[in-house]
Design an enzyme around this catalytic site. Structure first.
Site, short mmCIF file in Angstrom:
data_model
loop_
_atom_site.label_atom_id
_atom_site.label_comp_id
_atom_site.label_asym_id
_atom_site.label_seq_id
_atom_site.Cartn_x
_atom_site.Cartn_y
_atom_site.Cartn_z
N LYS A 55 4.84 1.95 -4.00
CA LYS A 55 5.70 2.78 -4.83
C LYS A 55 6.59 2.01 -5.81
O LYS A 55 6.98 2.54 -6.85
CB LYS A 55 6.58 3.66 -3.94
CG LYS A 55 5.83 4.76 -3.20
CD LYS A 55 5.36 5.85 -4.15
CE LYS A 55 4.83 7.06 -3.39
NZ LYS A 55 4.48 8.16 -4.31
N SER A 305 -2.14 1.95 1.80
CA SER A 305 -1.11 2.28 0.83
C SER A 305 0.31 2.02 1.30
O SER A 305 1.22 1.86 0.48
CB SER A 305 -1.25 3.74 0.40
OG SER A 305 -1.18 4.60 1.52
#
Length: 403
Positions: A55, A305
């Site tokens: 992110k 992720s």
């Protein structure tokens, strides 16, 4: 007028802007996955990125492009944790005040890390979508700039830098699998890969209980889910973003879904075999590989992720994963209600090399004879084949079993 989608040149420029902020995360071949898939499978470890997920890439790029006036008004975001940390760290690096709305029940480590990066955290609602509504209202009330978790061209562009790294680290890749929630990460990676090497197959992976993309793609536009239920909070998004949706329509070859059992099994295998800690969302690509390993042309890259998982959730998921992998066996067995009856049963289990975790007696039941007792057991085995041997041994010894 619809804003243009990011291009390969945009993503290459973003990589320069992120130099010294986002790290180039490691990629390593997974021998156990390669053996299952009958070809090389590599893991792209974004769980080792700063703040524990991808992110920071999109959040920093978006915020670095704000004007001085916008920076003075601060930023606001909504997130279950990973985007929150990315925004908080980016704001700290850029000297911007940040406010983050998190849904009630967000993982405690993610909340504490977000506060640790200097953000003001406010709990609101029971999902990221509800928190996002409040964040938009806060932006309108205060003038703070909303840093959307996925629905902005700069966010997609920043996440796309991971796609460039994948091609640099594995230029011969034939398939890339990416965990998918709102779609910003998948859209960015797919844009980078398809514009550089269009013959590489890009696959998005969603949790079955929060899979907004299959129905939306079938309808041709983002369609919100009526309800969601998944342990994978990092990809629990009820409606695709407009910007990533258009990129995914154009560049992504397939969207797959995986069950909760597959997610927990993948998380457990990553812990055991790859020595990597990932959150349930971060294990989605590996879960898809384990579900149907020969479906994907190799070399294949499975993107991890994120790795921000609450230790309490991790323990529950590990138990769930062990059950899904056949490592926990639960059954009931009738034994004579006589001295030594239970000892004999436990002896059989010891001979079968099954580790007893729990034992519960039941004497009052209409289906039992007066001289019988039913014992409910949970035992630990080495896997499905060992579990079958344990049950077959007990049956051969005359025990009546039920599950």
């Amino acid at each position: 007028m619809t804003d243009p989608l990011p291009t390969l040149a945009d993503i290459e420029t973003a990589r320069e802007a992120l130099e010294g902020v986002a790290i180039c995360t490691p990629m390593e071949e997974s021998r156990w996955l390669s053996g299952i898939a009958r070809g090389p499978v590599l893991l792209k470890a974004e769980n080792l990125q700063r703040t524990g997920s991808f992110k920071i890439r999109g959040a920093y790029l978006r915020m670095s492009r704000l004007s001085a006036e916008e920076r003075a008004n601060g930023v606001v975001a909504a997130s279950a944790g990973n985007h929150a940390q990315g925004v908080a760290l980016a704001a700290q690096l850029l000297g911007i005040h940040s406010t983050v709305f998190m849904p009630e029940g967000a993982p405690i480590p993610k909340e504490k890390a977000t506060r640790g990066y200097g953000a003001e955290v406010v709990f609101h609602g029971h999902s990221v979508d509800e928190a996002l509504v409040r964040a938009k209202a806060f932006a309108a009330e205060t003038g703070a700039v909303l840093i959307h978790p996925f629905d902005h061209a700069d966010i997609v562009t920043g996440q796309g830098t991971c796609g460039l790294e994948i091609l640099d680290q594995c230029p011969e890749a034939r398939t890339v699998l990416v965990p998918t929630g709102g779609g910003g990460f998948l859209a960015g990676i797919a844009t980078a890969i398809k514009q550089r090497q269009p013959d590489v197959r890009v696959v998005g992976v969603q949790a079955e209980g929060a899979a907004a993309y299959p129905g939306s793609l079938a309808q041709g536009h983002p369609v919100p889910l009526a309800a969601m239920s998944t342990m994978a909070d990092g990809i629990a998004v009820g409606c695709p973003g407009e910007v990533p949706f258009r990129a995914i329509q154009q560049y992504v070859d397939e969207i797959l879904t995986v069950s909760e059992e597959s997610l927990s099994r993948a998380l457990l295998m990553l812990l055991e075999r790859a020595k990597l800690v990932v959150e349930p969302a971060g294990a989605a690509a590996v879960a898809a590989m384990l579900d149907d390993p020969e479906r994907f042309e190799t070399p294949a890259v499975a993107v991890l992720s994120g790795g921000n998982v609450d230790p309490l959730l991790l323990m529950r998921v590990m138990r769930h994963g062990m059950a899904a992998a056949g490592r926990y066996l639960s059954f009931k067995v009738r034994i004579p209600d006589l001295p030594g009856g239970l000892a004999r049963l436990l002896g059989e289990l010891a001979e079968a090399e099954a580790n007893v975790l729990d034992v519960v007696h039941e004497r009052t039941s209409t289906h039992l004879h007066l001289d019988e007792v039913e014992v409910a057991l949970q035992v630990e085995t080495r896997g499905p084949e060992h579990a079958d041997r344990v049950l077959n041994r007990l049956r051969a010894s005359g025990y009546y079993l039920s599950r």
